[in-house]
Design a protein around this motif. Structure first.
Motif, PDB file in Angstrom:
ATOM      1  N   LEU A  39       1.065  -0.450  -0.025  1.00  0.00           N
ATOM      2  CA  LEU A  39      -0.069  -0.073  -0.352  1.00  0.00           C
ATOM      3  C   LEU A  39       0.868   1.087  -0.191  1.00  0.00           C
ATOM      4  O   LEU A  39       0.502   2.150  -0.451  1.00  0.00           O
ATOM      5  N   LEU A  40       1.963   1.108   1.044  1.00  0.00           N
ATOM      6  CA  LEU A  40       2.837   2.565   0.875  1.00  0.00           C
ATOM      7  C   LEU A  40       3.440   2.387  -0.827  1.00  0.00           C
ATOM      8  O   LEU A  40       3.583   3.748  -1.008  1.00  0.00           O
ATOM      9  N   TYR A 244       8.620  10.360   8.800  1.00  0.00           N
ATOM     10  CA  TYR A 244       8.732   8.984   9.512  1.00  0.00           C
ATOM     11  C   TYR A 244       7.343   8.590  10.476  1.00  0.00           C
ATOM     12  O   TYR A 244       6.849   9.620  10.983  1.00  0.00           O
ATOM     13  N   TYR A 245       7.109   7.867  11.213  1.00  0.00           N
ATOM     14  CA  TYR A 245       5.933   7.030  11.354  1.00  0.00           C
ATOM     15  C   TYR A 245       6.457   6.442  12.987  1.00  0.00           C
ATOM     16  O   TYR A 245       7.026   5.308  12.069  1.00  0.00           O
ATOM     17  N   MET A 246       6.666   6.148  13.704  1.00  0.00           N
ATOM     18  CA  MET A 246       6.381   4.676  14.657  1.00  0.00           C
ATOM     19  C   MET A 246       5.025   4.485  16.066  1.00  0.00           C
ATOM     20  O   MET A 246       4.571   5.693  16.431  1.00  0.00           O
ATOM     21  N   VAL A 263      -1.952   4.909   4.867  1.00  0.00           N
ATOM     22  CA  VAL A 263      -1.701   3.368   4.905  1.00  0.00           C
ATOM     23  C   VAL A 263      -2.252   2.740   6.425  1.00  0.00           C
ATOM     24  O   VAL A 263      -2.550   1.974   6.777  1.00  0.00           O
ATOM     25  N   PHE A 264      -1.518   3.783   6.867  1.00  0.00           N
ATOM     26  CA  PHE A 264      -1.907   3.371   8.662  1.00  0.00           C
ATOM     27  C   PHE A 264      -2.803   3.955   9.474  1.00  0.00           C
ATOM     28  O   PHE A 264      -2.707   4.063  10.968  1.00  0.00           O
ATOM     29  N   GLY A 267      -3.188  10.526  12.241  1.00  0.00           N
ATOM     30  CA  GLY A 267      -3.535  11.919  11.999  1.00  0.00           C
ATOM     31  C   GLY A 267      -2.306  12.838  11.538  1.00  0.00           C
ATOM     32  O   GLY A 267      -0.890  11.791  11.587  1.00  0.00           O
ATOM     33  N   GLU A 268      -2.183  14.040  10.780  1.00  0.00           N
ATOM     34  CA  GLU A 268      -0.783  14.577  10.452  1.00  0.00           C
ATOM     35  C   GLU A 268       0.438  15.085  11.071  1.00  0.00           C
ATOM     36  O   GLU A 268       1.556  14.261  10.803  1.00  0.00           O
ATOM     37  N   ASN A 269       0.102  15.277  12.477  1.00  0.00           N
ATOM     38  CA  ASN A 269       0.425  15.280  13.412  1.00  0.00           C
ATOM     39  C   ASN A 269       1.212  14.447  13.974  1.00  0.00           C
ATOM     40  O   ASN A 269       2.378  14.616  15.091  1.00  0.00           O
ATOM     41  N   GLU A 270       1.127  13.003  13.671  1.00  0.00           N
ATOM     42  CA  GLU A 270       1.892  12.209  14.147  1.00  0.00           C
ATOM     43  C   GLU A 270       3.029  11.475  13.216  1.00  0.00           C
ATOM     44  O   GLU A 270       3.177  10.406  13.507  1.00  0.00           O
ATOM     45  N   VAL A 271       2.373  12.106  12.216  1.00  0.00           N
ATOM     46  CA  VAL A 271       3.703  11.542  10.831  1.00  0.00           C
ATOM     47  C   VAL A 271       4.594  13.083  11.209  1.00  0.00           C
ATOM     48  O   VAL A 271       4.300  13.576  10.522  1.00  0.00           O
TER      49      VAL A 271
END
Length: 615
Positions: A39-40, A244-246, A263-264, A267-271
């Motif tokens: 998906l990514l 990035y996101y974790m 894909v995950f 929210g915007e601020n989480e990436v």
């Protein structure tokens, strides 16, 4: 974009943080990581359609069993081709040993790409050929796990020859054509040295801090190491994008924020943006470090990412493209003498659509002011009919240009091919009042102008407007790029051709020889990197003079309808896209010395009649 250019690449990195049994229980499939990688990559397919590749590293594999696998494709649909082949392996296992699908550990042992470390890449062939061998990731294999490396990235380097020389590697024919090969050799060189000094205790951060400062270019690169370590790093100017996101389940990095968000479902601020000069490192034990690889320099993130390359589904990019169109409204109103009544507005599909919405809003805001001023000026002297007529005035918008199916250039004769090119775009008949309406169409950028001349302007002229105005939401593209976009030949640029024509008309052709002589002298002294001499080509002329000459160059022979071209200004570009200030293709202000070397070399090539890349 009316002129197709090869550009960018896309990166997709996933590090699973839990055992495969967890994903089986939590999400119902051991394939969760691979599904997310697919998906990514699909959500970034706009970034590369010449090829794709995937690499996977398995953790804690018994000695003698493969732990690093790779698959690449240059098929017409490379992502689908890759994941179909991966899925076929699963189907084959399901057919003969269906019980294994219920056992995550056995699945990991039998399916090549079920690994905790996953790296995907989408390629546009800016350097090297489009053979599958040039598709990322590249890999280095060794019997010692820490000396196995898979590498992929979104970048171009302009100092590959120097890199090979630095580590005393004589590149083969293949390696000479690939900047990734040079980067791979350098990183691997320092990784091997580090492993020799401290076996089994590889310090990835230390390796990258030695290797990455040697690279001249703009880059976002991801890597997997056979010992289970992995990394993503970004250049000091932040030229190429990285996010990035974790969470507890996964660490993910990609070239586009919106792809991660979709894909995950976050929210915007989480990436987070991986900031210039930083590296994201995940050790084999799962510990995560985000630390400085390079000393950050002035941020020069590529503005073309916002104008065209990145998907417009990112809310910030959407707003910025909207602003690019809005900022053009004053120039356009002046060009049409504020005659909105007899002007039709449209766009070149499909990437200019968002900028067109912004332009429409800017024109509408102006029209609202006019309505208010007129109504106030009447006082009480108006009728209901007069008031209704004023209130109901609108910006005249039509979908005039339609991009038709891709025309195949199976006919080799030039005259026949030109006839085919004319029909790449079609028009909507009956939208323009002949000889009375001015037609304004917006494109996101104008590179070579070929499609405008041979197709778009010809087709628009069939509607017989009083005048055609072509608007670019980007400024004039004057200089080569060498940081990930395949624009390295000066002779391709319509703005450069316009400047050359103006020089000829004004008897300044001797200036070209003088600039060439200066370039050759810098080349002799190994100083091509010190200044951009091609700026001297444009110096004698105003932006308006070059725009007017471009309009002449894109007007088909024999066309009597006036054609005008309007470009975004540098100032309004930066107002619209304040965080992506990289503008070297417009201004010639390169962020690294290699850029000056490339532009000067491109001019030498032009003067010597060599149709080759500048790096």
């Amino acid at each position: 974009m009316s002129d197709e250019i090869k550009h960018e690449c896309g990166l997709a990195f996933i590090r699973l943080r839990k055992p495969f049994s967890y994903y089986q229980q939590q999400y119902g499939t051991v394939m969760w990581g691979l599904n997310k990688l697919y998906l990514l990559m699909e959500k970034q397919h706009n970034r590369g359609q010449d090829g794709a590749g995937v690499a996977a590293v398995k953790l804690n594999v018994e000695p003698g069993y493969p732990f690093l696998n790779r698959i690449r494709s240059n098929a017409n649909q490379p992502i689908a081709d890759i994941f179909t082949k991966i899925n076929n392996e699963v189907k084959e296992l399901e057919q003969f040993q269906s019980d294994l699908l219920k056992h995550p550990g056995l699945m990991k042992g039998h399916i090549s790409f079920i690994g905790e470390l996953l790296l995907g890449h989408l390629r546009y062939g800016t350097q090297g050929k489009n053979n599958v061998e040039f598709c990322h990731p590249f890999i280095k294999r060794n019997t010692i796990p820490a000396r196995n490396l898979a590498l992929a990235g979104n970048f171009n380097l302009v100092n590959t020859d120097e890199l090979f020389a630095l580590i005393n590697v004589e590149p083969g024919d293949f390696q000479k054509q690939s900047d990734l090969a040079a980067m791979m050799e350098v990183i691997h060189h320092f990784a091997v040295k580090a492993d020799e000094e401290s076996p089994g205790n590889l310090d990835v951060l230390k390796v990258l801090r030695k290797a990455v400062p040697l690279f001249d270019g703009g880059f976002t690169v991801g890597g997997l190491i056979g010992n289970g370590d992995s990394f993503v790093f970004r250049d000091a100017h932040g030229i190429r994008p990285a996010y990035y996101y974790m969470d507890d389940d996964v660490v993910v990095a990609a070239s586009e924020r919106s792809a991660i968000r979709t894909v995950f479902n976050v929210g915007e601020n989480e990436v987070q943006e991986l900031m210039p000069g930083m590296g994201l490192i995940v050790k084999s034990d799962g510990n995560i470090v985000v630390d400085k690889i390079l000393e950050p320099k002035e941020r020069r993130a590529c503005s073309f990412e916002r104008i065209y390359f990145s998907r417009g589904s990112d809310e910030k990019i959407y707003r910025e493209r909207n602003a690019l169109g809005y900022n053009l409204s004053d120039q356009i109103l002046t060009a049409i003498n504020h005659d909105l009544k007899n002007t039709i507005f449209s766009f070149i599909p499909n990437t200019a659509e968002v900028a067109f919405f912004g332009l429409q809003k800017g024109l509408d805001d102006y029209l609202k002011k006019v309505k208010i001023e007129r109504i106030l000026s009447w006082g009480k002297d108006f009728t209901e009919e007069k008031l209704a007529e004023m209130i109901n005035r609108k910006i005249r918008v039509e979908k005039v240009a339609i991009k038709d199916v891709k025309m195949r250039t199976f006919i080799t004769a030039d005259t026949s091919r030109n006839e085919m090119v004319q029909h790449v775009y079609d028009i909507t008949y009956g939208t323009v009042e002949k000889g009375k309406d001015t037609l304004v169409v917006i494109d996101d950028s104008i590179v070579r102008g070929t499609t405008l001349k041979e197709s778009i302007v010809r087709m628009l002229a069939r509607l017989e407007p009083k005048k055609i105005i072509v608007v670019s939401s980007a400024p004039q593209i004057r200089y080569p790029d060498c940081y990930g976009i395949d624009m390295s030949k000066l002779g391709d640029f319509i703005a450069f051709k316009a400047a050359i024509e103006l020089m000829k008309e004004k008897g300044k052709e001797d200036c070209l020889q003088e600039i060439y002589d200066k370039c050759k002298e810098l080349q002799r002294l190994d100083q091509l990197h010190t200044e951009n001499l091609v700026r001297l080509v444009y110096k004698p002329f105003t932006t308006e003079e070059i725009s007017d000459k471009i309009a002449q160059l894109i007007t088909p022979k024999g066309l009597t309808i006036p054609v005008q071209v309007i470009f975004q200004t540098i100032e309004s570009l930066h107002r619209a896209c304040p965080t992506n200030t990289g503008d070297w293709y417009f201004t010639g202000n390169y962020p690294t010395p290699g850029g000056n070397r490339v532009v000067n070399k491109a001019f030498i090539n032009y003067m010597e009649g060599k149709n080759v890349r500048g790096y």
